[in-house]
Write a protein that holds these residues in place. Sequence first.
Motif, mmCIF file in Angstrom:
data_model
loop_
_atom_site.group_PDB
_atom_site.id
_atom_site.type_symbol
_atom_site.label_atom_id
_atom_site.label_comp_id
_atom_site.label_asym_id
_atom_site.label_seq_id
_atom_site.Cartn_x
_atom_site.Cartn_y
_atom_site.Cartn_z
ATOM 1 N N LYS A 80 -12.133 67.094 -39.400
ATOM 2 C CA LYS A 80 -11.534 68.427 -39.489
ATOM 3 C C LYS A 80 -10.219 68.322 -40.250
ATOM 4 O O LYS A 80 -9.580 67.257 -40.274
ATOM 5 N N HIS A 113 -18.398 67.391 -40.820
ATOM 6 C CA HIS A 113 -18.015 68.579 -40.029
ATOM 7 C C HIS A 113 -16.506 68.606 -39.949
ATOM 8 O O HIS A 113 -15.954 67.667 -39.396
ATOM 9 N N GLU A 272 -24.681 72.162 -32.328
ATOM 10 C CA GLU A 272 -23.731 71.754 -31.268
ATOM 11 C C GLU A 272 -24.262 72.127 -29.886
ATOM 12 O O GLU A 272 -23.522 72.633 -29.039
HETATM 13 C C1 GLA Z 1 -16.653 74.500 -32.146
HETATM 14 C C2 GLA Z 1 -16.488 73.546 -33.316
HETATM 15 C C3 GLA Z 1 -16.683 72.110 -32.925
HETATM 16 C C4 GLA Z 1 -15.998 71.797 -31.611
HETATM 17 C C5 GLA Z 1 -16.513 72.721 -30.572
HETATM 18 C C6 GLA Z 1 -15.900 72.438 -29.236
HETATM 19 O O1 GLA Z 1 -17.925 74.813 -31.860
HETATM 20 O O2 GLA Z 1 -17.354 73.827 -34.378
HETATM 21 O O3 GLA Z 1 -16.137 71.288 -33.914
HETATM 22 O O4 GLA Z 1 -14.621 71.907 -31.765
HETATM 23 O O5 GLA Z 1 -16.154 74.030 -30.943
HETATM 24 O O6 GLA Z 1 -15.629 71.151 -28.981
#
Ligand code: GLA
Length: 382
Positions: A80, A113, A272
């Motif tokens: 990030k 990501h 996710e």
């Molecule tokens: C979001 C982000 C992830 C992570 C999650 C929580 O969904 O995309 O990178 O930070 O929140 O951990």
Amino acid sequence: MPNLTRRQFSAAVVAACGLASVKLQAMQTAARQTGLRDVFKGDFLIGTALGGGGLAQGTSPLLELVAREYNAITPTNMMKWGPIEPREGEWQWDMPDRFVAWGEAHGMRVVGHNLVWHSQVPSWLFVDADRQPIGKDALIARLESHIRTLVGRYKGRIHIWDVVNEAIEDDDKGWRQSPWTRIIGPEFMERAFRVAHETDPKATLLYNDYNEHNPGKRAFLVGVLKDYRKRKVPIHGVGFQGHVGLDYPDLAEYEKSIEAIAGLGLPIHVTELDIDVLPRATRSTSADVSATAASSESLDPWKAGLPPEIDDRLTARYRQFFELFLKHRKHVARVTTWGTFDGESWKNNFPVRGRTNYPLLFDRAMQPKAAYAGIVALKTHK
Ligand code: GLA
């Protein structure tokens, strides 16, 4: 039967036993190597998110588990913008390099990501040297240079990028009001896709968001995607984060969104997935459950272990989601969980800090849970 001397006989027994033990070892290795990646082979990639988890040392029980079970990995935080470029032009490559190298060494599809998000950004990003708000052209230059550097470094090695994360609001509110839309306008998103594609034309580029089951959000997203397709903005799929619970979202709405995206010819990546089992709370309910005994009782009821009936509901819910993914396997390219075992989940600390949650497929001792067996059974006991 030939006449064998005692010595020849013992040698033959040793050889036979040796062979048997080699066979046994091979069988054990094969059993150890069978994981979700094998179970869902031919359906979709199966991934997890990795933080540090032993990458610095190159080995750990977690990494062994991930290598056995999964064939795709996403970094939790290290790529990030805030963590990877905390000061302009000062890149923290050490962990991301290790992450990519480990993925390559273990035959993973490596996911990057993410490139552009409003959250976890460094404090310099939206201001100039005098801490004054930055102008449009300067921010576009930063955006493009960040993407060129990051995507360029891993060209051909990171196969899939979450290019833009969470740019759309729920309901009918449209674009999220963030510094990106305020300073550049919604076109920041297509610029990001175009530059990422220019930098690595072979990478799969995704838009990633949560709550795509929300009808207003779905309609807005579909509109954006149709427009992108018409104008040849290089977007190759949509990420459904999948931070869900035992009783939300409505699976019928979720399926409508899969169908809507698939109908545009775009694959879905579940990026996710985790299933929250705890009572619903908002961040304002309580920042920290250790603060009061009462909130601890009601908001964090399963500190000592998950009751069997809730564990059954978790398994059933995982099975429902995987049934849906299998039903749409032609359009679902990947299913990634956000973390591997319960103890490492962000859900222990969000939206309330310090709870004991059970959202993943492996327990705190990294052993497969009933939910794991439940989704495997979808393939093995048809
Ligand atoms: C979001 C982000 C992830 C992570 C999650 C929580 O969904 O995309 O990178 O930070 O929140 O951990």
